[in-house]
Design a protein around this motif. Structure first.
Motif, PDB file in Angstrom:
ATOM      1  N   ASN A   8       0.835  -1.194   0.000  1.00 51.17           N
ATOM      2  CA  ASN A   8       0.000   0.000   0.000  1.00 51.17           C
ATOM      3  C   ASN A   8       0.875   1.251   0.000  1.00 51.17           C
ATOM      4  O   ASN A   8       1.935   1.281   0.621  1.00 51.17           O
ATOM      5  N   GLY A   9       0.433   2.278  -0.704  1.00 50.75           N
ATOM      6  CA  GLY A   9       1.155   3.536  -0.720  1.00 50.75           C
ATOM      7  C   GLY A   9       0.228   4.704  -0.974  1.00 50.75           C
ATOM      8  O   GLY A   9      -0.931   4.521  -1.364  1.00 50.75           O
ATOM      9  N   TRP A  10       0.737   5.898  -0.725  1.00 50.62           N
ATOM     10  CA  TRP A  10       0.006   7.141  -1.008  1.00 50.62           C
ATOM     11  C   TRP A  10       0.784   7.934  -2.040  1.00 50.62           C
ATOM     12  O   TRP A  10       1.965   8.229  -1.851  1.00 50.62           O
ATOM     13  N   PHE A  11       0.101   8.296  -3.121  1.00 53.58           N
ATOM     14  CA  PHE A  11       0.718   9.123  -4.155  1.00 53.58           C
ATOM     15  C   PHE A  11       0.081  10.500  -4.152  1.00 53.58           C
ATOM     16  O   PHE A  11      -1.137  10.643  -4.253  1.00 53.58           O
ATOM     17  N   PHE A  12       0.923  11.517  -4.031  1.00 47.98           N
ATOM     18  CA  PHE A  12       0.485  12.913  -4.059  1.00 47.98           C
ATOM     19  C   PHE A  12       1.033  13.566  -5.324  1.00 47.98           C
ATOM     20  O   PHE A  12       2.255  13.757  -5.430  1.00 47.98           O
ATOM     21  N   PRO A  13       0.196  13.894  -6.296  1.00 42.68           N
ATOM     22  CA  PRO A  13       0.699  14.541  -7.515  1.00 42.68           C
ATOM     23  C   PRO A  13       1.120  15.979  -7.235  1.00 42.68           C
ATOM     24  O   PRO A  13       0.628  16.625  -6.313  1.00 42.68           O
ATOM     25  N   ALA A  14       2.044  16.462  -8.045  1.00 43.14           N
ATOM     26  CA  ALA A  14       2.432  17.872  -7.972  1.00 43.14           C
ATOM     27  C   ALA A  14       1.323  18.726  -8.575  1.00 43.14           C
ATOM     28  O   ALA A  14       0.450  18.228  -9.294  1.00 43.14           O
ATOM     29  N   TYR A  15       1.366  20.014  -8.286  1.00 41.86           N
ATOM     30  CA  TYR A  15       0.454  20.920  -8.970  1.00 41.86           C
ATOM     31  C   TYR A  15       0.746  20.877 -10.463  1.00 41.86           C
ATOM     32  O   TYR A  15       1.904  20.830 -10.877  1.00 41.86           O
ATOM     33  N   THR A  16      -0.285  20.884 -11.288  1.00 45.19           N
ATOM     34  CA  THR A  16      -0.101  20.737 -12.738  1.00 45.19           C
ATOM     35  C   THR A  16       0.724  21.860 -13.355  1.00 45.19           C
ATOM     36  O   THR A  16       1.388  21.671 -14.365  1.00 45.19           O
ATOM     37  N   ASN A  17       0.700  23.035 -12.735  1.00 43.44           N
ATOM     38  CA  ASN A  17       1.456  24.168 -13.282  1.00 43.44           C
ATOM     39  C   ASN A  17       2.870  24.278 -12.689  1.00 43.44           C
ATOM     40  O   ASN A  17       3.581  25.241 -12.940  1.00 43.44           O
ATOM     41  N   SER A  18       3.258  23.281 -11.907  1.00 43.40           N
ATOM     42  CA  SER A  18       4.589  23.317 -11.298  1.00 43.40           C
ATOM     43  C   SER A  18       5.663  22.980 -12.332  1.00 43.40           C
ATOM     44  O   SER A  18       5.516  22.021 -13.090  1.00 43.40           O
ATOM     45  N   PRO A  19       6.774  23.728 -12.366  1.00 42.96           N
ATOM     46  CA  PRO A  19       7.872  23.389 -13.281  1.00 42.96           C
ATOM     47  C   PRO A  19       8.571  22.074 -12.903  1.00 42.96           C
ATOM     48  O   PRO A  19       9.343  21.545 -13.692  1.00 42.96           O
ATOM     49  N   ARG A  20       8.277  21.572 -11.707  1.00 39.88           N
ATOM     50  CA  ARG A  20       8.879  20.305 -11.256  1.00 39.88           C
ATOM     51  C   ARG A  20       7.863  19.157 -11.244  1.00 39.88           C
ATOM     52  O   ARG A  20       8.076  18.144 -10.582  1.00 39.88           O
ATOM     53  N   ALA A  21       6.768  19.317 -11.960  1.00 34.30           N
ATOM     54  CA  ALA A  21       5.699  18.311 -11.927  1.00 34.30           C
ATOM     55  C   ALA A  21       6.140  16.955 -12.475  1.00 34.30           C
ATOM     56  O   ALA A  21       5.513  15.936 -12.191  1.00 34.30           O
ATOM     57  N   ASN A  22       7.224  16.935 -13.265  1.00 29.34           N
ATOM     58  CA  ASN A  22       7.702  15.671 -13.836  1.00 29.34           C
ATOM     59  C   ASN A  22       8.719  14.979 -12.925  1.00 29.34           C
ATOM     60  O   ASN A  22       9.278  13.949 -13.282  1.00 29.34           O
ATOM     61  N   LEU A  23       8.946  15.537 -11.738  1.00 31.06           N
ATOM     62  CA  LEU A  23       9.902  14.981 -10.786  1.00 31.06           C
ATOM     63  C   LEU A  23       9.152  14.373  -9.608  1.00 31.06           C
ATOM     64  O   LEU A  23       8.268  15.012  -9.036  1.00 31.06           O
TER      65      LEU A  23
END
Length: 206
Positions: free
Chosen positions: A42-57
């Motif tokens: 089990n895990g929790w995934f928190f996405p970055a804000y879509t407009n973040s320049p680091r969203a792919n990290l």
């Protein structure tokens, strides 16, 4: 009896979830995924804000030997504030993950979490290892492609720590659980950040 004692000193899992991912105050996914040997984690995934320049990290959190993912909400919030995505998971035997922890098993757990992120489309993954998680994270970075490793309060190896905690026992001769972080570091060709407190009374600063 010796192996039972050794296992009990290294792993302190909790099945009790004292907090929920919703308390972080960000969108999240409650994820269930399987390891290569068929254990459901089990895990929790928190996405970055879509407009973040680091969203792919993405930052992959390998937590310490006690509790579970519900005990580290402040860490997730701090990372999320930097604009990255965060994936925290429980090793086998911790939280809602099946099974019983063991050294090779925890390595497979971290690999499964890394592969889940890769399938999600993340090509840039930083591993944040806390205490025991540093021993797990360093091996993950040896086995899988990552772009950085953070060692927070991590030891050189379990036998090194055990020899200091139990000086009257021949720990280095008898230990079967290694997590030899120091031996792996020369093999890594990625940036490594080591963070440690001089006041650490479990894994001493030296």
């Amino acid at each position: 009896l010796l192996r039972w004692f050794e296992h009990g000193q290294v792993y302190h899992p909790s099945r009790e979830m004292d907090a929920s991912a919703a308390e972080v105050g960000r969108p999240f996914e409650n994820v269930f995924f399987k390891t290569s040997d068929g254990v459901e984690l089990n895990g929790w995934f928190f996405p970055a804000y879509t407009n973040s320049p680091r969203a792919n990290l993405a930052v992959l959190i390998c937590h310490g030997n006690a509790g579970n993912i519900a005990d580290r909400l402040d860490l997730y919030s701090a990372w999320l504030e930097t604009g990255v995505a965060v994936f925290a998971f429980d090793y086998r035997g911790y939280g809602r993950s099946q099974g019983r922890p063991g050294e090779e098993g925890t390595y497979l757990d971290a690999q499964a979490a890394h592969q889940w992120l890769a399938k999600k489309g993340f090509g840039k993954i930083i591993v944040h290892g806390e205490s025991l998680g540093g021993g797990i994270g360093s091996e993950l970075c040896r086995r899988e492609k990552t772009c950085g490793l953070i060692l927070q309060s991590t030891f050189t190896s379990i036998p090194d720590v055990g020899a200091e905690l139990f000086p009257w026992l021949p720990v280095k001769l008898l230990s079967t659980i290694k997590y030899d972080t120091r031996a792996r570091l020369p093999c890594l060709k990625i940036p490594v950040l080591v963070m440690h407190s001089r006041a650490d009374q479990l894994a001493a600063f030296h």
